[in-house]
Design a protein around this motif. Structure first.
Motif, PDB file in Angstrom:
ATOM      1  N   LEU A 172      -0.367  14.863   3.239  1.00 60.52           N
ATOM      2  CA  LEU A 172      -0.574  14.988   1.947  1.00 60.52           C
ATOM      3  C   LEU A 172       0.600  14.228   1.356  1.00 60.52           C
ATOM      4  CD1 LEU A 172      -1.362  18.621   1.553  1.00 60.52           C
ATOM      5  CD2 LEU A 172      -2.978  16.717   1.136  1.00 60.52           C
ATOM      6  N   PHE A 173       1.590  13.991   1.945  1.00 57.03           N
ATOM      7  CA  PHE A 173       2.788  13.300   1.570  1.00 57.03           C
ATOM      8  C   PHE A 173       2.628  11.991   1.651  1.00 57.03           C
ATOM      9  CE2 PHE A 173       6.513  10.937   3.150  1.00 57.03           C
ATOM     10  CZ  PHE A 173       7.476  11.114   2.082  1.00 57.03           C
ATOM     11  N   ASN A 174       2.946  10.892   0.687  1.00 56.43           N
ATOM     12  CA  ASN A 174       2.499   9.712   0.445  1.00 56.43           C
ATOM     13  C   ASN A 174       1.098   9.287   0.740  1.00 56.43           C
ATOM     14  OD1 ASN A 174       5.269   8.726  -0.486  1.00 56.43           O
ATOM     15  ND2 ASN A 174       5.772   7.949   1.435  1.00 56.43           N
ATOM     16  N   SER A 175       0.233  10.035   0.530  1.00 47.11           N
ATOM     17  CA  SER A 175      -1.222   9.854   0.634  1.00 47.11           C
ATOM     18  C   SER A 175      -1.661   8.543  -0.124  1.00 47.11           C
ATOM     19  CB  SER A 175      -2.024  10.978   0.159  1.00 47.11           C
ATOM     20  OG  SER A 175      -1.841  11.134  -1.116  1.00 47.11           O
ATOM     21  N   PRO A 176      -2.334   7.693   0.621  1.00 44.01           N
ATOM     22  CA  PRO A 176      -2.932   6.405  -0.036  1.00 44.01           C
ATOM     23  C   PRO A 176      -3.954   6.658  -1.092  1.00 44.01           C
ATOM     24  CG  PRO A 176      -3.919   6.739   2.227  1.00 44.01           C
ATOM     25  CD  PRO A 176      -2.723   7.835   2.023  1.00 44.01           C
ATOM     26  N   ASN A 177      -4.221   5.886  -1.962  1.00 42.16           N
ATOM     27  CA  ASN A 177      -4.988   5.930  -2.846  1.00 42.16           C
ATOM     28  C   ASN A 177      -6.640   5.649  -2.663  1.00 42.16           C
ATOM     29  OD1 ASN A 177      -6.131   5.901  -5.550  1.00 42.16           O
ATOM     30  ND2 ASN A 177      -5.276   4.056  -6.460  1.00 42.16           N
ATOM     31  N   PRO A 178      -7.268   6.445  -2.733  1.00 42.63           N
ATOM     32  CA  PRO A 178      -8.750   6.373  -2.083  1.00 42.63           C
ATOM     33  C   PRO A 178      -9.420   5.581  -3.077  1.00 42.63           C
ATOM     34  CG  PRO A 178      -8.032   8.799  -2.207  1.00 42.63           C
ATOM     35  CD  PRO A 178      -6.994   8.020  -2.819  1.00 42.63           C
TER      36      PRO A 178
END
Length: 464
Positions: free
Chosen positions: A44-50
C-alpha cells in the motif's frame, strides 16, 4: 511489437522505492509485449498508479506499516520492515490469485531482489520465483563478496583506509565500497548477505544491464551462481516512448523542455540526484556557486527534501537565482528521459543511481559523478575509471572543484574525448536490443525459461 498472447500470467512485486518501481514496471511492459498477462502485486505504501497501466492487473497487499514507519527517511530500515511483516499478507494475496479461475494460469513470480522474504512464500506455494536486480551487475558482484571483504579487513569501512586499493575488485578502492548511513551499522551487511543468499535460491536473475557494458561482472556472477542470469537491459529502451506510461511517483515539471529548446547543442549541465538521496546545506551552497561560476547553462532538479527539511528553494543562497540572468532553470522534478535525450544537454551531474547511470549511458551523455550511498559508489567508479565516460567529484565538495569539473567536461579537450567514448557506448546500447543483439537473445532465453519452469498446478486449485 506485441506478440501473440501466451495464456499465462506473471506476478511482479516491486520494492516500494522510486528507483525500484520504475524498472520493474518497465520490465512488466516488456513481458506484456512478449505475450504474458501481467499482475502487479504491491504494498500500500508508494503504490503505483493503476490508471497509467490499464493493461495490467493491480492487486495490493497489506504492508502493515504505521504512518511514522512509512514516512521514514531510512530506505534500509523501511525495506527490512517490509521483509519482516509482509510474508503472511503476500501469501494470502497469492493464494487468492492462484485460485482465481478468471485469471490466466500464473507461471511464476518475479520479485525485486530487495524483497528476499518472497522466496519462502513462493516455496510454500510451489510457485517458481525469478528475481529482478534493479541495480548493476558490477555492484552486485561486490555485494556477493561481502563476507570475503569482511574476512580480509575491508569491512566495516574505515575512512582512514579510503585510498587503499581493494585487490580482489580492481579498480575499486576502499572508499568505493557500498555503504549506507544507518542507526545499526551491522544492518546493511546483514541485509546484503541475506539478499544474495536468497537470490541464489531463485530460479534465475533478470538484470537491467547489457553484456557489452558489464561483461566482466556478468561472467563472474555466472561462475559463482548456479542459476541462469538474463541481462536484458536497458529496459527503458526496449519499447517506443509511446508504449510506455510514466513510472515516476512525482509529477515532472515539463517547463524545462521549452527552456532546453532555447539552448545551444551540448551546452547545458543537467543536475539531478534522484528521489531519495540527500545532501547538506553546505554542499548545496557549494554546488550553487560552482554552477554559477562555471558560466555554463544548467537545469537543476532541486527536489523538496534534497536538503533534509527543506520545502524547495529556501536553502539556496540569497540572490542566487537573480544572479544567473536566465542561465539556470530550477525545477522540483524533471522528465529525465526527455531531458537526457535532448540535444542541448551536454553533461549529467548525477548521484549515480543505476537507473540514472544507465539512462545517461544510453543517451551518450557524459557524467559528473557525486555518489551518495550504497551501489552508487561502485557505479561512479565504473563510469570514471572503467568505461571512462565521466569524472568523479571529491568527497569534500567545494565550489572551485565544481567549476573545474564542469569546465573539464563541457569545454576542455578531455571532455571531447569523454563525449566520444560516451557516444560509442550509446551505440553498443542500441545494438544490443536489435535482432540478434545480446539483450534480445537474453530476453528470448528468459521467455523459454518461464515456459519450461512454470507452475504446473491449475489456478483453480484451492489451498488451505
Amino acid at each position: 511489437m506485441e506478440r501473440e498472447r501466451k495464456g499465462l500470467s506473471l506476478v511482479l512485486i516491486p520494492s516500494p522505492l522510486q528507483g525500484h518501481i520504475a524498472p520493474l514496471l518497465e520490465l512488466a511492459n516488456i513481458l506484456y509485449c512478449s505475450g504474458f498477462s501481467i499482475i502487479i502485486s504491491h504494498t500500500l505504501f508508494n503504490s503505483p498508479n493503476p490508471s497509467a497501466y490499464p493493461h495490467f492487473t493491480f492487486v495490493p497487499f497489506s504492508d502493515e506499516l504505521s504512518q511514522s514507519e512509512a514516512s521514514t527517511s531510512d530506505p534500509l530500515h523501511l525495506t527490512n520492515l517490509i521483509n519482516l511483516r509482509c510474508a503472511h499478507p503476500l501469501s494470502r494475496c497469492l493464494s487468492h490469485l492462484l485460485s482465481d479461475p478468471s485469471l490466466d494460469p500464473i507461471a511464476c513470480l518475479i520479485s525485486d531482489a530487495a524483497l528476499h522474504f518472497t522466496r519462502s512464500v513462493c516455496d510454500s506455494l510451489h510457485l517458481p520465483r525469478l528475481v529482478l536486480r534493479t541495480g548493476g551487475a558490477s555492484s552486485f558482484l561486490v555485494f556477493s563478496l561481502f563476507p570475503l571483504l569482511r574476512s580480509r579487513g575491508y569491512l566495516p569501512i574505515e575512512e582512514s583506509r579510503g585510498e587503499e586499493a581493494v585487490a580482489e575488485l580492481p579498480p575499486l578502492k576502499v572508499k568505493d565500497l557500498p555503504k549506507i548511513e544507518t542507526k545499526d551499522p551491522e544492518a546493511f551487511y546483514e541485509f546484503v548477505c541475506r539478499m544474495v543468499d536468497e537470490l541464489k535460491l531463485s530460479s534465475g536473475v533478470i538484470w537491467n544491464t547489457f553484456e557489452e557494458l558489464e561483461s566482466y561482472a556478468l561472467e563472474k556472477l555466472t561462475l559463482e551462481f548456479s542459476i541462469p542470469i538474463y541481462p536484458i537491459g536497458p529496459f527503458h529502451k526496449h519499447l517506443t516512448s509511446g508504449s510506455l506510461a510514466s513510472t515516476a511517483l512525482m509529477t515532472p515539471d515539463e517547463s524545462c523542455i521549452p527552456w532546453l529548446d532555447t539552448q545551444e547543442p551540448n551546452s547545458v549541465v543537467y543536475v539531478s540526484f534522484g528521489s531519495i538521496a540527500a545532501i547538506t546545506q553546505t554542499q548545496l551552497v557549494e554546488m550553487a556557486w560552482g554552477l554559477a561560476n562555471s558560466k555554463q547553462a544548467f537545469l537543476w532538479v532541486l527536489r523538496p527534501g534534497l536538503v533534509p527539511g527543506s520545502q524547495w528553494l529556501e536553502p539556496l543562497p540569497d540572490g542566487f537565482i537573480e544572479s544567473l540572468g536566465g542561465r539556470g532553470h530550477v525545477v522540483k522534478w524533471a522528465p529525465q528521459g526527455q531531458v537526457l535525450s535532448h540535444p542541448a544537454v551536454g553533461a549529467f551531474w548525477t548521484h549515480n543511481g543505476w537507473n540514472s547511470t544507465l539512462e545517461s549511458v544510453c543517451e551518450g551523455v557524459p557524467m559528473i559523478c557525486m555518489p551518495c550511498f550504497a551501489d552508487q559508489k561502485v557505479n561512479a567508479k565504473y563510469v570514471s575509471d572503467v568505461w571512462k565516460v565521466g569524472i568523479q567529484l571529491p568527497n569534500e565538495l567545494q565550489r572551485g572543484e565544481v567549476e573545474q569539473a564542469i569546465q573539464r567536461i563541457m569545454v576542455e579537450d578531455e571532455g571531447k574525448a569523454i563525449r566520444e567514448r560516451a557516444l560509442q557506448l550509446k551505440e553498443k546500447a542500441d545494438l544490443c536490443l536489435q535482432q540478434g543483439g545480446s539483450s534480445r537473445r537474453s530476453l528470448d532465453r528468459l521467455i523459454t525459461h518461464i515456459f519450461s519452469s512454470r507452475r504446473q498446478t491449475h489456478p483453480s486449485e484451492k489451498r488451505e
